[in-house]
Design a protein around this motif. Structure first.
Motif, short mmCIF file in Angstrom:
data_model
loop_
_atom_site.label_atom_id
_atom_site.label_comp_id
_atom_site.label_asym_id
_atom_site.label_seq_id
_atom_site.Cartn_x
_atom_site.Cartn_y
_atom_site.Cartn_z
N GLN A 1 39.29 13.80 42.71
CA GLN A 1 39.19 14.51 44.08
C GLN A 1 38.25 14.02 44.83
OE1 GLN A 1 38.39 18.06 41.55
NE2 GLN A 1 40.50 19.08 41.82
N ARG A 2 37.09 13.52 44.37
CA ARG A 2 36.04 13.09 45.36
C ARG A 2 36.75 11.69 46.05
NH1 ARG A 2 30.20 10.45 44.01
NH2 ARG A 2 29.44 10.17 46.19
N ALA A 3 37.52 10.92 45.31
CA ALA A 3 38.27 10.02 46.33
C ALA A 3 39.17 10.43 47.42
CB ALA A 3 38.95 9.06 45.37
N SER A 4 39.80 11.65 47.00
CA SER A 4 40.56 11.96 48.10
C SER A 4 39.90 12.77 48.94
CB SER A 4 41.76 13.07 47.36
OG SER A 4 40.96 14.26 47.06
N ASP A 5 38.60 13.29 48.84
CA ASP A 5 37.99 13.75 49.98
C ASP A 5 37.38 12.75 50.67
OD1 ASP A 5 38.42 16.39 48.91
OD2 ASP A 5 36.34 16.31 47.88
N VAL A 6 36.78 11.59 50.05
CA VAL A 6 36.28 10.36 50.86
C VAL A 6 37.51 9.52 51.44
CG1 VAL A 6 35.17 7.98 50.67
CG2 VAL A 6 34.42 10.02 49.30
N ASP A 7 38.61 9.71 51.26
CA ASP A 7 39.73 9.01 51.95
C ASP A 7 41.12 9.62 51.82
OD1 ASP A 7 41.42 7.04 53.41
OD2 ASP A 7 41.10 5.54 52.01
N PRO A 8 41.26 10.70 52.57
CA PRO A 8 42.57 11.59 52.31
C PRO A 8 43.80 10.56 52.67
CG PRO A 8 40.93 12.60 53.87
CD PRO A 8 40.37 11.06 53.72
N SER A 9 43.82 9.35 53.14
CA SER A 9 45.05 8.83 53.48
C SER A 9 45.28 7.77 51.96
CB SER A 9 44.77 7.68 54.56
OG SER A 9 43.88 6.82 54.09
N ASN A 10 44.51 7.90 50.98
CA ASN A 10 44.52 7.20 49.87
C ASN A 10 45.64 7.68 48.86
OD1 ASN A 10 44.30 6.22 47.17
ND2 ASN A 10 42.28 5.15 47.75
#
Length: 186
Positions: free
Chosen positions: A104-113
């Protein structure tokens, strides 16, 4: 086999020396974690990725001290990758709760990932089925499907994740297994 991210520092845009140093250290911890992960040394992989995550600003702390810290685009991309890789290691170690937090934190940091959204869905599907988890898994897999960076070879896996999460949601299956991830890239 589970695919983990690799990204060359040559892909990064020129940035200030301090940010370049932090980016270099983050990439080194990612690479170290990748070596451990590929060797099946999950605890060591998690420890290495955690050293990299420690270099990222803490989103919760930045809210208390004024405007959130804006990450350089290269640091944002690398940070999301390290978080995704740590999520994969947690999932391989049967720890879906920290895996979900990292994804979830990764998707917040880079929503295009796309892998960040994919791993959110997988982590939710690893947990004991509940209505809200199934709904969130469907939404996460659908976000992964919408990412422009989703490779054509992964579309079928994402579609299967959506179908399994929707089935679990519709049928209210408490005992439905998580999607087969042995063939998919986590």
């Amino acid at each position: 086999t589970t695919e983990i991210y690799t990204l060359s520092l040559h892909d990064a845009l020129p940035i200030c020396a301090a940010m370049a140093d932090a980016l270099e250290r983050l990439a080194a911890f990612k690479d170290e974690g990748n070596v451990h992960y590929k060797a099946g040394e999950l605890k060591d992989a998690i420890a290495s990725y955690s050293k990299g995550v420690a270099l990222l600003p803490d989103a919760e702390d930045s809210e208390d001290e004024g405007p959130p810290v804006e990450l350089d685009p290269a640091m944002r991309k690398q940070g999301a990758i390290v978080l995704c890789n740590r999520a994969a290691a947690y999932m391989a170690d049967s720890k879906p709760i920290p895996a979900l937090a990292d994804a979830q934190r990764a998707s917040d940091v880079d929503p295009s990932n796309w892998k960040a959204h994919w791993r959110v869905g997988l982590a939710l599907m690893m947990m004991k089925p509940r209505l809200e988890r199934s709904e969130q898994a469907v939404a996460a897999f659908e976000r992964a499907r919408q990412c422009e960076a989703l490779p054509a070879g992964e579309v079928e896996n994402v579609e299967q994740g959506i179908a399994r999460a929707k089935y679990r949601l519709k049928e209210g299956q408490d005992a439905l297994d998580m999607p087969e991830i042995g063939r998919a890239h986590v």
